[in-house]
Write an enzyme that holds these catalytic residues in place. Structure first.
Site, PDB file in Angstrom:
ATOM      1  N   LYS A   8      28.055  17.650  39.009  1.00 21.69           N
ATOM      2  CA  LYS A   8      27.328  18.332  39.767  1.00 21.69           C
ATOM      3  C   LYS A   8      25.776  18.582  39.112  1.00 21.69           C
ATOM      4  CE  LYS A   8      27.133  23.019  41.223  1.00 21.69           C
ATOM      5  NZ  LYS A   8      28.094  24.469  41.051  1.00 21.69           N
TER       6      LYS A   8
ATOM      7  N   GLU B 131      25.645  30.782  44.968  1.00 21.49           N
ATOM      8  CA  GLU B 131      26.926  31.443  44.343  1.00 21.49           C
ATOM      9  C   GLU B 131      26.647  32.836  44.098  1.00 21.49           C
ATOM     10  OE1 GLU B 131      26.925  28.448  41.050  1.00 21.49           O
ATOM     11  OE2 GLU B 131      27.902  26.995  42.601  1.00 21.49           O
TER      12      GLU B 131
ATOM     13  N   ASP C 219      24.797  34.749  36.923  1.00 17.83           N
ATOM     14  CA  ASP C 219      25.798  33.919  36.847  1.00 17.83           C
ATOM     15  C   ASP C 219      25.512  32.674  35.707  1.00 17.83           C
ATOM     16  OD1 ASP C 219      27.593  31.731  37.381  1.00 17.83           O
ATOM     17  OD2 ASP C 219      27.329  31.729  39.753  1.00 17.83           O
TER      18      ASP C 219
ATOM     19  N   ASP D 207      34.348  27.332  45.794  1.00 16.22           N
ATOM     20  CA  ASP D 207      33.393  27.565  44.786  1.00 16.22           C
ATOM     21  C   ASP D 207      33.713  26.219  43.984  1.00 16.22           C
ATOM     22  OD1 ASP D 207      31.932  27.857  42.401  1.00 16.22           O
ATOM     23  OD2 ASP D 207      33.435  29.485  41.645  1.00 16.22           O
TER      24      ASP D 207
HETATM   25 MG    MG Z   1      30.361  28.796  38.840  1.00 16.12          MG
END
Ligand code: MG
Ligand code: ADP
Length: 523
Positions: A70, A171, A193, A8
């Site tokens: 990111k 994810e 999420d 992850d």
């Molecule tokens: Mg995450």
């Protein structure tokens, strides 16, 4: 054959897992930490620092410490997101040769895939140390709402880290996989999420070995960082009113404040009120000034309410795209550190009319799912069929700048759609095609993935030649294009020269460069 690790690769924190004896487990580092900050820095004396070590110098050496890189991966330098990051980040963001955003640290320029690659290489190292054997293959997760360039960047990061990326999975899908593995039986679940820098929501159907994503939505530039920033802005304003000192241009003070704001925010997930104390935050001719600030949950909720409501808009769109009503969802799984906030929990509960599921660890479940997928890809008898969707519509710009959709958002991948193109003038030998991803009817408001020229069309009257162009999205969500002249049957080789991706030789160079530093990482 080596084992496949699941990674992850988070905006804020990263986590690795592996399947052992049929069960996915998280691999801790030698210090016992199960997650690692996705941070990289260069110390005052020129050492490269990764993870916790980088985080430790974030306050004292902010301009040489990168976090949340990111958020920039696969983005064009002139995009609003990059421009906003330039305003907000203490480190220097510069324009790269592919119109991409790069980060300058201690006079060296790093690409975003390279920075992500540094995190991945460290994860690889932690896994190797734990397993006592080399690791070559990985499944890496990315936000479901990542576009092609962002996915490509993630894949490049894997290569730079010396990993073969077997699959990029979303994810929330990974979270659903880990959740579903532990709880067999048919059900419809929503995964919400909310991490540090991105927000995703997916609705999935789980049944006997098949996980099917019905719809996904989100925002790749929204997360816990934005909550922190609201707190910082609030305190800076309060301090200015009380003390007459503006902290906005003091990098070190801001960095300390950001750190304290995040701690206070997490505190307020458990308590009703908290204090922020930062001695010697500033000074003026009258001497040093200290910052003491009380913050309670009610105030915090007021500061971020619109952000939380904004996530619900995406949830609503996702439920609609799935063709469902909120009450059709059996379970709501909350993922990402920021989803621990009580306001977020209650907003999501209210929307679905049910309390979120409590049985998963929001920090670990994504890596666990990636490990499950990794094992399924290489081991026989581990059947899981993952049917994911593309989060954004894919299309081309047509006359007048309109966006012609070729593949709609939420179409199951892999998918191929072919289209016939022709000329608009007599004896025209080439056509230029610009490929976009997004939801606006105006092509230029969407993300330009790249453009290509179809050349070598044989001389003919306008409208006569027929060139079939296939647009393909693979299971990683990565787009490729191929073309065929229908008259001759000849394949035309075309490459979508994406504006922000790296060439193979650049990737090899960065991978080699990282290997040079491997010793430094271990020291
Ligand atoms: Mg995450
Ligand atoms: P990412 O997926 O982006 O790497 P994480 O899932 O690790 O992110 O979430 C990090 C975010 O979650 C940070 O903004 C952090 O402040 C926030 N967070 C972590 N714990 C809590 C908590 N108890 N309450 C509120 N926010 C939290």
């Amino acid at each position: 054959m080596g084992r496949v690790i699941g990674i992850d690769l988070g905006t804020t924190n990263s986590c690795i897992a592996i399947v052992e004896d049929g069960q996915p487990i998280v691999i801790p580092n030698s210090g016992g930490y199960k997650t690692m900050p996705s941070m990289f820095g260069i110390s005052q004396d020129g050492k490269r620092l990764v993870g916790h070590l980088a985080k430790r110098q974030a306050i004292t050496n902010a301009q040489n410490t990168v976090y949340a890189a990111k958020r920039l991966i696969g983005r064009r330098f002139d995009s609003t997101e990059v421009q906003r990051s330039i305003e907000l980040c203490p480190y220097e963001i510069v324009q790269g040769p592919h119109e991409d955003a790069r980060i300058e640290l201690a006079e060296k320029t790093f690409t975003c895939p390279e920075l992500a690659g540094i995190t991945l290489r460290e994860m690889k190292r932690i896994a190797e140390e734990y397993l006592g054997e080399p690791v070559h293959e990985a499944v890496i997760t990315c936000p479901a709402y990542f576009n092609d360039a962002q996915r490509q960047g993630t894949k490049d990061a894997g290569k730079i880290a010396g990993l073969e990326v077997l699959r990029i999975i979303n994810e929330p899908t990974a979270a659903a996989l880990a959740y579903g593995m532990a709880r067999p039986g048919d059900q419809r679940i929503a995964v919400y999420d909310l991490g540090g820098g991105t927000f995703d929501v997916s609705i999935l159907e789980i049944s006997e070995g098949v996980i099917e994503v019905l719809a996904t939505a989100g925002n790749t530039f929204l997360g816990g960082e934005d909550f922190d920033r609201r707190i910082v802005a609030h305190i800076v304003k309060g301090f200015e009113e009380a003390e007459g000192i503006d902290l906005r241009s003091d990098t070190m003070a801001l960095q300390r404040l950001k750190d304290a704001a995040e701690k206070a925010k997490c505190d307020l997930s458990m308590r009703e009120e908290t204090e922020i104390n930062l001695p010697f935050i500033a000074s003026d001719p009258e001497g040093p000034r200290h910052l003491n600030f009380e913050l309670d949950r009610v105030m915090l909720e007021r500061l971020v309410d619109d952000i939380v409501q904004g996530t619900l808009k995406s949830v609503e769109q996702c439920v609609q795209d799935a063709g469902l009503r909120p009450s059709d969802v059996d379970q709501v799984v909350m993922v990402g550190g920021q989803s621990r906030m009580p306001l977020v929990q209650s907003a999501v509960s209210d929307y679905f009319g049910k309390r979120p599921h409590k049985g998963v660890n929001p920090d670990e479940v994504v890596a666990l799912g990636a490990a499950v997928q990794g094992a399924a890809l290489v081991e026989e008898g581990q059947d899981v069929l993952l049917l994911d969707v593309t989060p954004l519509s894919l299309g081309i710009s047509t006359y007048g700048g309109h966006f012609a959709r070729l593949i709609d958002r939420n179409t199951t991948v892999p998918v191929t759609k072919a289209h016939i193109f022709t000329t608009t003038r007599d004896d025209q030998s080439a056509v230029k095609i610009r490929v976009f991803q997004g939801e606006s009817d105006l092509a230029t408001e969407n993300d330009l993935l790249g453009e290509f020229v179809l050349a070598g069309i044989r001389p003919a009257r306008k409208g006569e030649p027929e060139v079939e162009v296939s647009f393909d999205i693979d299971s990683n969500g990565i787009v490729s294009v191929s073309a065929r002249d229908l008259a001759t049957g000849q394949e035309q080789s075309i490459t979508v020269s994406s504006t922000s991706t790296l060439s193979d030789s650049e990737i090899d160079q960065m991978a080699a460069d990282q290997q040079n530093y491997e010793v430094a990482f271990k020291g």
